[in-house]
Design a protein around this motif. Structure first.
Motif, PDB file in Angstrom:
ATOM      1  N   LEU A 108     -16.002  -1.049   3.743  1.00 23.83           N
ATOM      2  CA  LEU A 108     -14.560  -1.240   3.962  1.00 23.83           C
ATOM      3  C   LEU A 108     -14.186  -2.718   3.888  1.00 23.83           C
ATOM      4  O   LEU A 108     -13.154  -3.087   3.308  1.00 23.83           O
ATOM      5  N   ILE A 109     -15.028  -3.561   4.481  1.00 16.16           N
ATOM      6  CA  ILE A 109     -14.735  -5.001   4.488  1.00 16.16           C
ATOM      7  C   ILE A 109     -14.850  -5.584   3.082  1.00 16.16           C
ATOM      8  O   ILE A 109     -14.033  -6.417   2.672  1.00 16.16           O
ATOM      9  N   LEU A 110     -15.841  -5.138   2.321  1.00 16.88           N
ATOM     10  CA  LEU A 110     -15.968  -5.613   0.939  1.00 16.88           C
ATOM     11  C   LEU A 110     -14.768  -5.187   0.096  1.00 16.88           C
ATOM     12  O   LEU A 110     -14.296  -5.946  -0.762  1.00 16.88           O
ATOM     13  N   GLN A 111     -14.296  -3.987   0.327  1.00 17.28           N
ATOM     14  CA  GLN A 111     -13.111  -3.543  -0.411  1.00 17.28           C
ATOM     15  C   GLN A 111     -11.915  -4.426  -0.086  1.00 17.28           C
ATOM     16  O   GLN A 111     -11.151  -4.817  -0.979  1.00 17.28           O
ATOM     17  N   ARG A 112     -11.775  -4.766   1.172  1.00 20.31           N
ATOM     18  CA  ARG A 112     -10.691  -5.666   1.584  1.00 20.31           C
ATOM     19  C   ARG A 112     -10.863  -7.043   0.918  1.00 20.31           C
ATOM     20  O   ARG A 112      -9.884  -7.640   0.448  1.00 20.31           O
ATOM     21  N   HIS A 113     -12.102  -7.525   0.847  1.00 20.31           N
ATOM     22  CA  HIS A 113     -12.371  -8.810   0.199  1.00 20.31           C
ATOM     23  C   HIS A 113     -12.007  -8.745  -1.283  1.00 20.31           C
ATOM     24  O   HIS A 113     -11.469  -9.726  -1.834  1.00 20.31           O
ATOM     25  N   ARG A 114     -12.284  -7.642  -1.930  1.00 22.98           N
ATOM     26  CA  ARG A 114     -11.935  -7.507  -3.352  1.00 22.98           C
ATOM     27  C   ARG A 114     -10.433  -7.619  -3.568  1.00 22.98           C
ATOM     28  O   ARG A 114      -9.975  -8.168  -4.570  1.00 22.98           O
TER      29      ARG A 114
END
Length: 281
Positions: A108-114
């Motif tokens: 979820l956090i990586l998706q937000r970073h993307r």
């Protein structure tokens, strides 16, 4: 006291869910995040999956309530030895839930970073190395259990790797690292995946193909390399690796077929399936 805290967390998260994941006046995210991280691997699926993960999902992905600094801090905790690597290497115990639900929140956090970059290059590299290490070292690959619910390490880890390959910081060597660790997961020699892990893993490769993140020939060569387990000496480990890889190849074939612009990859998948399928005449 611990049971009282846990029971109160269940009550609070149910109330938050019923209130469309909104907090009461005067409440802060921090009031709950510390406890959610403490119980992220709870053996009760209602708390672990329905309440804690769902709340993280809503707060991170949909409501986007965490500030960048809070997400960095959350990520550091999720990647530590008490979460993603909690008793890494253990099998058939409840520690697996802490690891597999930590990696879901990392996704979820990586998706937000993307969507809105907030990690610097060193922080991104740390995440990448942690995810590769986790997928290499996880030994408890059970899927669904009647009482405890989902563990699903191979699938949850695949979700995070799928986000990783989409990040702008991921270059060809990183994506090739991901392909290599996928092969090692398929070749795990212990578990034949039966809870659609092959589909979640195939998503990573379909993403790479669909977004043109690696040259087609690199994927074709990698598919060809998957065939090797078909020629190993007969053993239980060889059987597991062959069955997992065969099912994965089939899943990926049907993902790529509608794209209509990957004939070499489709041909490579058909060839691999014929080698891996011992029932082929």
């Amino acid at each position: 006291m611990l049971n009282d805290t846990r029971e109160q967390l269940i009550i609070d998260l149910k109330r938050i869910e019923e209130n469309d994941y909104e907090l009461r006046s005067g409440e802060q995210l921090g009031d709950y995040v510390k406890l959610m991280l403490e119980y992220i691997g709870d053996p009760l699926p209602e708390l672990r999956d329905d309440l804690i993960y769902s709340t993280f999902y809503k707060w991170i992905k949909e409501k986007q309530w965490f500030r960048d600094a809070e997400l960095r801090e959350l990520l550091l905790i999720l990647l530590d030895e008490e979460h993603l690597f909690y008793h890494i290497g253990s099998k058939e115990d409840q520690a697996v839930f802490t690891r597999t639900f930590s990696v879901l929140v990392v996704a979820l956090i990586l998706q937000r970073h993307r969507e809105q970059a907030f990690l610097d290059s060193a922080e991104f590299t740390n995440v990448k190395e942690a995810l590769i290490r986790y997928y290499e070292e996880e030994q408890d690959l059970r899927g669904f259990m009647p009482e405890e619910g989902w563990a699903h390490a191979a699938a949850h880890g695949a979700d995070a790797l799928d986000e990783l390959v989409l990040c702008s910081e991921s270059d060809a060597p990183i994506r090739e690292e991901v392909l290599a660790v996928i092969q090692r997961m398929l070749y795990n020699e212990q578990y034949i995946f039966s809870d659609e892990e092959d589909e979640r893993i195939a998503t990573i490769v379909a993403t790479i193909v669909d977004h043109h993140l690696l040259p087609q020939q690199s994927i074709v060569d990698w598919i060809g390399n998957l065939e090797q387990c078909g020629g190993w000496p007969r053993s239980r480990g060889q059987y597991v690796a062959r069955a997992n890889t065969k099912n994965f190849v089939r899943s990926l074939y049907f993902r790529l077929l509608p794209m209509n612009n990957n004939p070499d990859m489709v041909e490579a998948l058909v060839k691999a399936e014929m080698i891996l399928n011992k029932f082929t005449p």
